[in-house]
Design an enzyme around this catalytic site. Structure first.
Site, PDB file in Angstrom:
ATOM      1  N   TYR A 105       0.824  -1.258  -0.056  1.00  0.00           N
ATOM      2  CA  TYR A 105       0.023  -0.163   0.029  1.00  0.00           C
ATOM      3  C   TYR A 105       0.941   1.314   0.163  1.00  0.00           C
ATOM      4  O   TYR A 105       2.012   1.152   0.748  1.00  0.00           O
ATOM      5  CB  TYR A 105      -0.967  -0.207   1.209  1.00  0.00           C
ATOM      6  CG  TYR A 105      -1.981  -0.789   1.228  1.00  0.00           C
ATOM      7  CD1 TYR A 105      -3.258  -0.319   0.934  1.00  0.00           C
ATOM      8  CD2 TYR A 105      -1.892  -2.269   1.710  1.00  0.00           C
ATOM      9  CE1 TYR A 105      -4.520  -1.327   0.979  1.00  0.00           C
ATOM     10  CE2 TYR A 105      -2.817  -3.029   1.727  1.00  0.00           C
ATOM     11  CZ  TYR A 105      -4.537  -2.605   1.405  1.00  0.00           C
ATOM     12  OH  TYR A 105      -5.450  -3.379   1.290  1.00  0.00           O
ATOM     13  N   TYR A 144      -0.738  -9.807   0.578  1.00  0.00           N
ATOM     14  CA  TYR A 144       0.455  -9.151   1.508  1.00  0.00           C
ATOM     15  C   TYR A 144       0.599  -9.930   2.904  1.00  0.00           C
ATOM     16  O   TYR A 144      -0.886 -10.373   3.303  1.00  0.00           O
ATOM     17  CB  TYR A 144       0.065  -7.774   1.653  1.00  0.00           C
ATOM     18  CG  TYR A 144      -1.137  -7.306   2.070  1.00  0.00           C
ATOM     19  CD1 TYR A 144      -1.287  -7.074   3.525  1.00  0.00           C
ATOM     20  CD2 TYR A 144      -2.073  -6.761   1.136  1.00  0.00           C
ATOM     21  CE1 TYR A 144      -2.430  -6.810   3.811  1.00  0.00           C
ATOM     22  CE2 TYR A 144      -3.444  -6.220   1.749  1.00  0.00           C
ATOM     23  CZ  TYR A 144      -3.376  -6.244   3.011  1.00  0.00           C
ATOM     24  OH  TYR A 144      -4.578  -5.634   3.549  1.00  0.00           O
ATOM     25  N   ARG A 152      -2.766 -12.129   3.525  1.00  0.00           N
ATOM     26  CA  ARG A 152      -4.158 -11.816   3.056  1.00  0.00           C
ATOM     27  C   ARG A 152      -4.203 -12.009   1.482  1.00  0.00           C
ATOM     28  O   ARG A 152      -3.283 -11.808   0.682  1.00  0.00           O
ATOM     29  CB  ARG A 152      -4.318 -10.338   3.324  1.00  0.00           C
ATOM     30  CG  ARG A 152      -4.474  -9.984   4.688  1.00  0.00           C
ATOM     31  CD  ARG A 152      -5.503  -9.361   5.050  1.00  0.00           C
ATOM     32  NE  ARG A 152      -6.939  -9.811   4.663  1.00  0.00           N
ATOM     33  CZ  ARG A 152      -7.948  -9.274   4.275  1.00  0.00           C
ATOM     34  NH1 ARG A 152      -8.080  -7.864   4.162  1.00  0.00           N
ATOM     35  NH2 ARG A 152      -9.194 -10.013   4.112  1.00  0.00           N
ATOM     36  N   HIS A 155      -7.227  -8.331  -2.549  1.00  0.00           N
ATOM     37  CA  HIS A 155      -8.633  -7.694  -2.259  1.00  0.00           C
ATOM     38  C   HIS A 155      -8.785  -6.283  -2.627  1.00  0.00           C
ATOM     39  O   HIS A 155      -7.726  -5.738  -2.519  1.00  0.00           O
ATOM     40  CB  HIS A 155      -9.197  -8.056  -0.809  1.00  0.00           C
ATOM     41  CG  HIS A 155      -7.964  -7.526   0.223  1.00  0.00           C
ATOM     42  ND1 HIS A 155      -7.137  -8.155   0.430  1.00  0.00           N
ATOM     43  CD2 HIS A 155      -8.081  -6.198   0.880  1.00  0.00           C
ATOM     44  CE1 HIS A 155      -6.367  -7.452   1.458  1.00  0.00           C
ATOM     45  NE2 HIS A 155      -6.872  -5.937   1.723  1.00  0.00           N
ATOM     46  N   HIS A 157     -10.596  -2.656  -1.235  1.00  0.00           N
ATOM     47  CA  HIS A 157     -11.314  -2.072  -0.099  1.00  0.00           C
ATOM     48  C   HIS A 157     -12.220  -1.107  -0.763  1.00  0.00           C
ATOM     49  O   HIS A 157     -12.110  -0.417  -1.716  1.00  0.00           O
ATOM     50  CB  HIS A 157     -10.572  -1.519   0.737  1.00  0.00           C
ATOM     51  CG  HIS A 157      -9.497  -1.981   1.549  1.00  0.00           C
ATOM     52  ND1 HIS A 157     -10.053  -2.792   2.803  1.00  0.00           N
ATOM     53  CD2 HIS A 157      -8.379  -2.836   1.360  1.00  0.00           C
ATOM     54  CE1 HIS A 157      -9.110  -3.558   3.334  1.00  0.00           C
ATOM     55  NE2 HIS A 157      -8.107  -3.547   2.389  1.00  0.00           N
TER      56      HIS A 157
HETATM   57 FE   LIG Z   1      -6.140  -4.442   2.703  1.00  0.00          FE
END
Ligand SMILES: [Fe+2]
Length: 222
Positions: A105, A144, A152, A155, A157
């Site tokens: 991110y 990640y 995870r 995905h 958000h």
């Molecule tokens: Fe996330």
């Protein structure tokens, strides 16, 4: 795969092609006006961008004023925001944030050593049109680490704000092995399938190597 309103994905894509986007004939809209289930909630997560980037448009694969394109698989995500009664929600605000293709991110709290992508901000703000439609172009996010022994799955958000309701959720991708062990997705229970989309082939007006995801989001009252 069948979309949650009972129409096949192929049918939806056919409509998208015929309408030069997601335009739907009035008759089809009438068919869609049936009961839907509210989209399940998901956590906001630690990487919601408190400081919003300047580039917030619907193409996350480039940054305004900077030549070049983000790395990774280009995907086009599109669908409608609906009420449980099946009515479109025009003017709904969508905020979208996600990791880049490497699973990183653009957020100061992300300690993942995976590289940043200088061409990918990973954030957009969208508003649904008069028919409740939205669409954006992005990169399929990477998985990640979420701890020393847990990953995870990919995905995206979403925060969706209508006139009455606010929904925070996450969109997942079919066929990802990490889906099966993700506590947030699995915690949804049998309704988890409504957070998972299959990536399909591009419609003719899109890049030939792009993929398409069609996902409707259902708010309680809109
Ligand atoms: Fe996330």
């Amino acid at each position: 795969m069948r979309a949650q309103n009972g129409m096949s994905r192929r049918h939806l894509l056919g409509l998208a092609v015929a309408g030069g986007g997601l335009a739907m004939a009035g008759g089809v809209r009438a068919v869609c006006a049936q009961a839907f289930r509210r989209t399940p909630d998901q956590i906001l997560g630690p990487f919601y961008p408190v400081v919003k980037p300047l580039d917030q448009d619907a193409d996350l694969t480039t940054i305004a004023g900077k030549p070049g394109r983000a790395e990774g698989q280009v995907i086009h995500v599109m669908g409608r925001v609906l009420t449980v009664a099946g009515h479109p929600v025009p003017g709904a605000r969508l905020e979208i944030w996600q990791a880049n293709t490497h699973g990183r991110y653009t957020h100061p709290s992300d300690t993942n050593p995976a590289p940043l992508d200088p061409h990918f901000e990973g954030f957009a703000v969208l508003t649904t049109d008069a028919e409740g439609r939205y669409r954006f172009k992005t990169i399929k996010p990477g998985a990640y680490p979420a701890g020393p022994d847990r990953m995870r799955p990919p995905h995206i958000h979403f925060e969706v704000t209508g006139q009455s309701n606010r929904l925070v959720t996450q969109l997942y991708f079919a066929g990802e092995p990490l889906n099966d062990t993700d506590p947030f997705l699995q915690g949804v229970g049998p309704n988890k399938e409504r957070l998972i989309v299959a990536l399909g082939p591009p419609t003719p007006e899109l890049e030939p190597d792009a993929r398409v995801a069609v996902w409707d989001i259902v708010l309680e009252q809109g």
